[in-house]
Each structure stands twice: as structure tokens, then as C-alpha cells.
Design a protein around this motif. Structure first.
Motif, PDB file in Angstrom:
ATOM      1  N   ARG A 163      -6.956  -2.879 -21.574  1.00 49.54           N
ATOM      2  CA  ARG A 163      -5.872  -2.414 -20.658  1.00 49.54           C
ATOM      3  C   ARG A 163      -4.703  -3.419 -20.309  1.00 49.54           C
ATOM      4  O   ARG A 163      -5.171  -4.668 -20.236  1.00 49.54           O
ATOM      5  CB  ARG A 163      -6.466  -2.059 -19.248  1.00 49.54           C
ATOM      6  N   VAL A 164      -3.511  -3.124 -20.377  1.00 48.40           N
ATOM      7  CA  VAL A 164      -2.637  -3.980 -20.122  1.00 48.40           C
ATOM      8  C   VAL A 164      -1.719  -3.622 -18.952  1.00 48.40           C
ATOM      9  O   VAL A 164      -1.635  -2.421 -18.318  1.00 48.40           O
ATOM     10  CB  VAL A 164      -1.564  -4.267 -21.051  1.00 48.40           C
ATOM     11  N   HIS A 165      -1.043  -4.634 -17.922  1.00 51.58           N
ATOM     12  CA  HIS A 165      -0.460  -4.476 -16.732  1.00 51.58           C
ATOM     13  C   HIS A 165       0.932  -4.720 -16.959  1.00 51.58           C
ATOM     14  O   HIS A 165       1.211  -5.945 -17.242  1.00 51.58           O
ATOM     15  CB  HIS A 165      -1.019  -5.471 -15.574  1.00 51.58           C
ATOM     16  N   PRO A 166       1.730  -3.727 -17.080  1.00 47.23           N
ATOM     17  CA  PRO A 166       3.291  -4.166 -17.353  1.00 47.23           C
ATOM     18  C   PRO A 166       4.022  -5.170 -16.508  1.00 47.23           C
ATOM     19  O   PRO A 166       3.481  -5.086 -15.287  1.00 47.23           O
ATOM     20  CB  PRO A 166       3.813  -2.747 -17.230  1.00 47.23           C
ATOM     21  N   ALA A 167       4.689  -6.027 -17.030  1.00 45.37           N
ATOM     22  CA  ALA A 167       5.458  -6.890 -16.114  1.00 45.37           C
ATOM     23  C   ALA A 167       6.338  -5.969 -15.263  1.00 45.37           C
ATOM     24  O   ALA A 167       6.880  -5.193 -15.765  1.00 45.37           O
ATOM     25  CB  ALA A 167       6.201  -7.960 -17.135  1.00 45.37           C
ATOM     26  N   THR A 168       6.333  -6.649 -14.197  1.00 42.38           N
ATOM     27  CA  THR A 168       7.336  -5.874 -13.238  1.00 42.38           C
ATOM     28  C   THR A 168       8.543  -6.518 -13.331  1.00 42.38           C
ATOM     29  O   THR A 168       8.894  -7.772 -13.383  1.00 42.38           O
ATOM     30  CB  THR A 168       6.844  -6.062 -11.623  1.00 42.38           C
ATOM     31  N   ARG A 219       6.860  -7.964 -21.906  1.00 44.44           N
ATOM     32  CA  ARG A 219       6.608  -6.590 -21.434  1.00 44.44           C
ATOM     33  C   ARG A 219       5.136  -6.476 -20.564  1.00 44.44           C
ATOM     34  O   ARG A 219       4.867  -5.521 -19.669  1.00 44.44           O
ATOM     35  CB  ARG A 219       6.472  -5.352 -22.418  1.00 44.44           C
ATOM     36  N   VAL A 220       4.223  -7.509 -20.746  1.00 48.27           N
ATOM     37  CA  VAL A 220       2.782  -7.459 -20.197  1.00 48.27           C
ATOM     38  C   VAL A 220       2.570  -8.623 -19.517  1.00 48.27           C
ATOM     39  O   VAL A 220       2.674  -9.863 -20.042  1.00 48.27           O
ATOM     40  CB  VAL A 220       1.944  -7.229 -21.474  1.00 48.27           C
ATOM     41  N   ASP A 221       1.996  -8.467 -18.284  1.00 51.41           N
ATOM     42  CA  ASP A 221       1.694  -9.396 -17.284  1.00 51.41           C
ATOM     43  C   ASP A 221       0.272  -9.873 -17.473  1.00 51.41           C
ATOM     44  O   ASP A 221       0.050 -11.123 -17.367  1.00 51.41           O
ATOM     45  CB  ASP A 221       1.969  -8.738 -15.901  1.00 51.41           C
ATOM     46  N   ARG A 222      -0.728  -8.961 -17.934  1.00 51.88           N
ATOM     47  CA  ARG A 222      -1.940  -9.343 -18.335  1.00 51.88           C
ATOM     48  C   ARG A 222      -2.691  -8.301 -19.112  1.00 51.88           C
ATOM     49  O   ARG A 222      -2.112  -7.165 -19.043  1.00 51.88           O
ATOM     50  CB  ARG A 222      -2.670  -9.156 -16.621  1.00 51.88           C
ATOM     51  N   ILE A 223      -3.304  -8.875 -20.028  1.00 52.08           N
ATOM     52  CA  ILE A 223      -4.182  -8.066 -20.879  1.00 52.08           C
ATOM     53  C   ILE A 223      -5.655  -8.113 -20.312  1.00 52.08           C
ATOM     54  O   ILE A 223      -6.208  -9.358 -20.273  1.00 52.08           O
ATOM     55  CB  ILE A 223      -4.004  -8.604 -22.298  1.00 52.08           C
ATOM     56  N   GLU A 224      -6.347  -6.994 -20.436  1.00 51.38           N
ATOM     57  CA  GLU A 224      -8.029  -7.324 -20.174  1.00 51.38           C
ATOM     58  C   GLU A 224      -8.727  -6.481 -21.204  1.00 51.38           C
ATOM     59  O   GLU A 224      -8.297  -5.431 -21.370  1.00 51.38           O
ATOM     60  CB  GLU A 224      -8.183  -7.108 -18.633  1.00 51.38           C
ATOM     61  N   LEU A 279       5.311 -10.550 -32.693  1.00 45.01           N
ATOM     62  CA  LEU A 279       4.383  -9.577 -31.771  1.00 45.01           C
ATOM     63  C   LEU A 279       3.818 -10.120 -30.469  1.00 45.01           C
ATOM     64  O   LEU A 279       4.201  -9.487 -29.430  1.00 45.01           O
ATOM     65  CB  LEU A 279       3.166  -9.483 -32.836  1.00 45.01           C
ATOM     66  N   LEU A 280       3.867 -11.550 -30.510  1.00 47.48           N
ATOM     67  CA  LEU A 280       3.343 -12.014 -29.085  1.00 47.48           C
ATOM     68  C   LEU A 280       4.510 -12.250 -28.072  1.00 47.48           C
ATOM     69  O   LEU A 280       4.395 -11.967 -27.241  1.00 47.48           O
ATOM     70  CB  LEU A 280       2.808 -13.415 -29.362  1.00 47.48           C
ATOM     71  N   THR A 281       5.651 -12.345 -28.697  1.00 49.15           N
ATOM     72  CA  THR A 281       6.800 -12.596 -27.885  1.00 49.15           C
ATOM     73  C   THR A 281       7.313 -11.322 -27.060  1.00 49.15           C
ATOM     74  O   THR A 281       7.563 -11.022 -26.061  1.00 49.15           O
ATOM     75  CB  THR A 281       8.074 -13.378 -28.365  1.00 49.15           C
ATOM     76  N   ALA A 282       7.255 -10.126 -28.209  1.00 51.24           N
ATOM     77  CA  ALA A 282       7.374  -8.653 -27.666  1.00 51.24           C
ATOM     78  C   ALA A 282       6.680  -8.327 -26.620  1.00 51.24           C
ATOM     79  O   ALA A 282       6.819  -7.745 -25.563  1.00 51.24           O
ATOM     80  CB  ALA A 282       7.404  -7.988 -28.746  1.00 51.24           C
ATOM     81  N   LEU A 283       5.134  -8.791 -26.741  1.00 54.80           N
ATOM     82  CA  LEU A 283       4.161  -8.276 -25.991  1.00 54.80           C
ATOM     83  C   LEU A 283       4.424  -9.141 -24.715  1.00 54.80           C
ATOM     84  O   LEU A 283       4.282  -8.687 -23.306  1.00 54.80           O
ATOM     85  CB  LEU A 283       2.681  -8.525 -26.501  1.00 54.80           C
ATOM     86  N   ALA A 284       4.782 -10.545 -24.718  1.00 54.06           N
ATOM     87  CA  ALA A 284       4.757 -11.261 -23.485  1.00 54.06           C
ATOM     88  C   ALA A 284       5.907 -10.743 -22.697  1.00 54.06           C
ATOM     89  O   ALA A 284       5.818 -11.030 -21.283  1.00 54.06           O
ATOM     90  CB  ALA A 284       5.105 -12.868 -24.042  1.00 54.06           C
TER      91      ALA A 284
END
Ligand code: OVM
Length: 404
Positions: free
Chosen positions: A399-404, A372-377, A365-370
Motif C-alpha cells: 500500500r502506498v501513501h501519496p505525497a501531499t 509521488r509516494v510518501d510511504r510504502i508498506e 523508477l525510484l525517483t518517479a516513485l519518490a
């Protein structure tokens, strides 16, 4: 030597209720008080001794000869009280009866046996994260990820399929509440004990299990004579009791940690191979399983205090995991530290047998999220769910900020 010098120093007494709602909601203050009071504290409300320092908790956990589990690892004393369900052959047993079930389950849940799950679970995590992000950037990370992911992969791995899986978290919640006193949390679920137990027990039968899961392997061990056929369903029950809520709230602890420590999330993104250590650090920091009891098998001296034979001892795993005598800056969630030696999975012969399963879920789960996601708040206050044993969650709005 004077008479006073020979007399054992009085044990500090604490009348706080560790199972009261405010303490369950925020246990840190009581943990501090208990650690500071002394190596052993008497909890007058429940007539038990308690350990909250790392050194004593660790020592008691590895000393099963003096601190037994067979009388139950909750407040209830199985020597005098009828347990709410037949005792676990693993958790609530001592050597030698404990050894055969332990060996069987250890082999089934050992890292080599989990290799076949890795790719499937990684793909499931990628798909789940894609779906959640596809619905929007704001969501509840507790319901959508921390609880959804284990429920997506674990029942299949055991071999019970997905039907009725809405019963799994309520059953675990009930089982973990049952280690505490019969307070409002226990009473609130009393009307569901029979129904949820019947459902779980039904899933443990050989004919209810698929042929390729952990459950079938437990039955196969019974066919080989490594267990009796009467023991097999109880060992399957251990998987269903201990394997869901624990990982759900452990993953929630990770997501909460990263939402509140953005620099640690950056570190994980730069080094995704640290996902497993991150999970262990989150388990140390939050201690999803906060407490377990033991029972003294003899009058046993702990750091100068004699704990009487047959009495219960409450071990504060969460307090030990933040003991400043063991951990530098213990309240900090920090991927740079080595969290090994934490007692969040216990220690000694009962140490969590499913921890490799939990780490594999966390890694997926963490690697899948890492990726795709730059920031979680956090977008609001996270909400706890109160349980007598589990440090658990109801909601983690993010709220998550997708990685660019
Ligand atoms: C069990 C078990 C093992 C560990 C924890 C737990 C409810 C249960 O064997 O049933 O918590």
C-alpha cells in the motif's frame, strides 16, 4: 617440525544443499554457517569447494588465471558435459576469446552511450507510476513496477520490440536455473527449453532488430570487424539472457527494502540523487545473483586449502556481501553506508557489463516513485520465486501513501 604440523588442516565439510527449496527461500542461515566454517568449505553433496567469505570470494573473482569461466559458471562442467545451449561468449569464456566481445558490449553499454535513453526512461517511469497510482493505493509492486518497468523499456532499447516479450522472464529464469544442479526447478522448465530458445535466438538475427538499438550496434561492430558475424547473435543473446530477470529482481529488492525500511525511504525522498547508491545497497543486501561457479585451472591454494585442478568452486556472492568481516552491521539495508566493493555484480574481468543500464532503470523508477509516494508498506507477506541462482520474487503486495 613435526609431521602433523606440516599436514594441511582438514577442510571443513558441509553436506547442506544450497540449491534446496528451504535454502533458496532463506539463504542467510547457510551463509552464516559457511562463513563460520572456514575460508574454504567442501560441499559433499556436489563434490565441490565453496567460498563464502568476502576476502576469498573477491580474490577468486579477480584471479581469472586460476579460476576460469570457460568450463561454465554453473555446476555443469563443459569440459565433460554438453552445455544446454552454445556457451556465452562473455560469461562462459576466458581471455583472450572473451576480450573482443567484452570490449564491444562494454562500449555499447557504457554511460555515455546510455545518455540518449535517460529522458525516455524517466518519462516512461513517471507515466507508469502515474498509471499504477491512478488505479489505487494497493497493488503488487513486483508485477506492477519491478517487472513491468524493465519489460517496458529494455526490449525497445535492445531493439526487439514488445512482441513475444512474455518469453523474456521465463527464458532468463531457465538460464539462471541452469547454473545449478538438475533439480526439480530445472526439470519443471525442461519442456520449454526448445521453444524459448528458438524464440530468443530468432530475436538475435540482424533482420529481427530495429536499427537504433543495442542489438543493431552489436551487428555494426561485426561489420567493422570488431567481432565476427557469427559472434554477433550470441552477444545479442547475452543481453536478452542477462538483462531482464536480473534488473527485475534487483528493482524488486529495492522496493522490498524501502517497504520494510520507511526511514530509508524518507532519506531517499530527501536526497533523490542517492537513488543509484540505493540500488547498489539493495544489490549488496539481497544479491539478486546469489552464486556463480568457477573452475580451478591448476591445483590452487586458497587460504591453506588446495583446490584440485579441473574442479568447480562455488562462490557465494550473497554471503560475501554480508560478511561481517567486511561490512559493519551487514544485515542492515542502510543508505548511509558506502556499498561500493560489493560483489553483487561480480568483480574483475567479468563484472556485470550491464550495470549502468540497471542503475539507469533503477534511478528512473525510484525517483518517479519518490516524487509521488510518501510511504510504502507491505500489506501481506512478500512471496519469493525460487531459482537456483537468482534471489527472486513472485509477489510484493504493498500500500502506498501519496505525497501531499
Ligand atoms: C550471458 C550471461 C551473462 C551474465 C549472466 C547470465 C544467465 C548470462 O552472457 O548469456 O546469466
Amino acid at each position: 617440525m613435526s609431521a602433523t604440523a606440516e599436514r594441511a588442516p582438514a577442510v571443513p565439510v558441509c553436506d547442506a544443499d544450497p540449491f534446496s527449496p528451504p535454502v533458496l527461500d532463506k539463504p542467510e542461515e547457510l551463509h552464516h554457517v559457511l562463513r563460520a566454517a572456514g575460508p574454504v568449505v567442501y560441499l559433499s553433496r556436489y563434490d565441490v569447494h565453496a567460498l563464502a567469505r568476502y576476502e576469498e570470494v573477491h580474490a577468486a573473482l579477480v584471479d581469472w588465471q586460476h579460476f576460469e569461466s570457460g568450463a561454465g559458471v554453473g555446476l555443469a562442467d563443459f569440459r565433460h558435459e554438453e552445455p544446454w545451449r552454445p556457451p556465452s561468449l562473455l560469461l562462459e569464456a576466458d581471455p583472450p576469446r572473451h576480450d573482443a566481445p567484452r570490449r564491444v558490449l562494454r562500449d555499447i553499454l557504457a554511460p555515455p552511450a546510455l545518455r540518449r535513453l535517460r529522458e525516455t526512461w524517466q518519462a516512461a517511469a513517471e507515466e507508469m507510476v502515474d498509471q499504477v497510482l491512478g488505479r489505487g493505493r494497493e497493488f503488487d509492486a513486483f508485477t506492477q513496477l519491478a517487472s513491468a518497468f524493465p519489460l517496458r523499456v529494455f526490449p525497445d532499447a535492445v531493439g526487439i520490440g514488445s512482441e513475444g516479450q512474455e518469453n523474456l522472464l521465463p527464458y532468463g529464469n531457465m538460464a539462471f536455473n541452469a547454473f545449478g544442479p538438475v533439480n526439480d526447478l530445472v526439470k519443471a522448465d525442461a519442456h520449454r527449453v526448445a521453444e524459448l530458445s528458438a524464440w530468443v535466438n530468432g530475436r538475435c538475427a540482424r533482420e529481427a532488430l530495429t536499427e537504433d538499438g543495442f542489438g543493431a550496434r552489436i551487428w555494426a561492430a561485426a561489420d567493422r570487424g570488431d567481432l565476427t558475424h557469427a559472434q554477433a547473435p550470441l552477444v545479442v543473446r547475452s543481453l536478452l539472457t542477462a538483462g531482464v530477470d536480473t534488473t527485475v529482481h534487483g528493482l524488486a529488492a529495492c522496493l522490498y527494502a524501502f517497504a520494510t525500511h520507511p526511514e530509508q525511504w524518507q532519506r531517499l525522498r530527501e536526497r533523490p540523487e542517492s537513488a543509484r547508491v540505493a540500488f547498489d545497497e539493495a544489490v549488496r543486501w539481497q544479491s539478486p545473483v546469489q552464486t556463480f561457479f568457477r573452475t580451478a585451472t591448476t591445483d590452487v591454494s586458497v587460504s591453506g586449502t588446495v583446490i584440485p585442478e579441473g574442479t568447480k568452486i562455488l562462490m557465494f556472492l550473497g554471503a560475501a556481501n554480508r560478511d561481517p568481516a567486511r561490512w559493519a552491521d551487514p544485515d542492515r539495508f542502510d543508505l548511509a553506508r558506502d556499498p561500493s566493493g560489493h560483489v553483487g555484480f561480480g568483480m574483475g574481468i567479468h563484472q556485470c557489463i550491464g550495470q549502468h543500464v540497471a542503475r539507469l532503470e533503477a534511478e528512473a523508477l525510484l525517483t518517479a516513485l519518490a516524487r509521488r509516494v510518501d510511504r510504502i508498506e507491505l500489506t501481506g507477506a512478500p512471496r519469493r520465486h525460487l531459482n537456483n541462482t537468482l534471489r527472486s520474487w513472485a509477489s510484493l503486495p504493498v500500500r502506498v501513501h501519496p505525497a501531499t
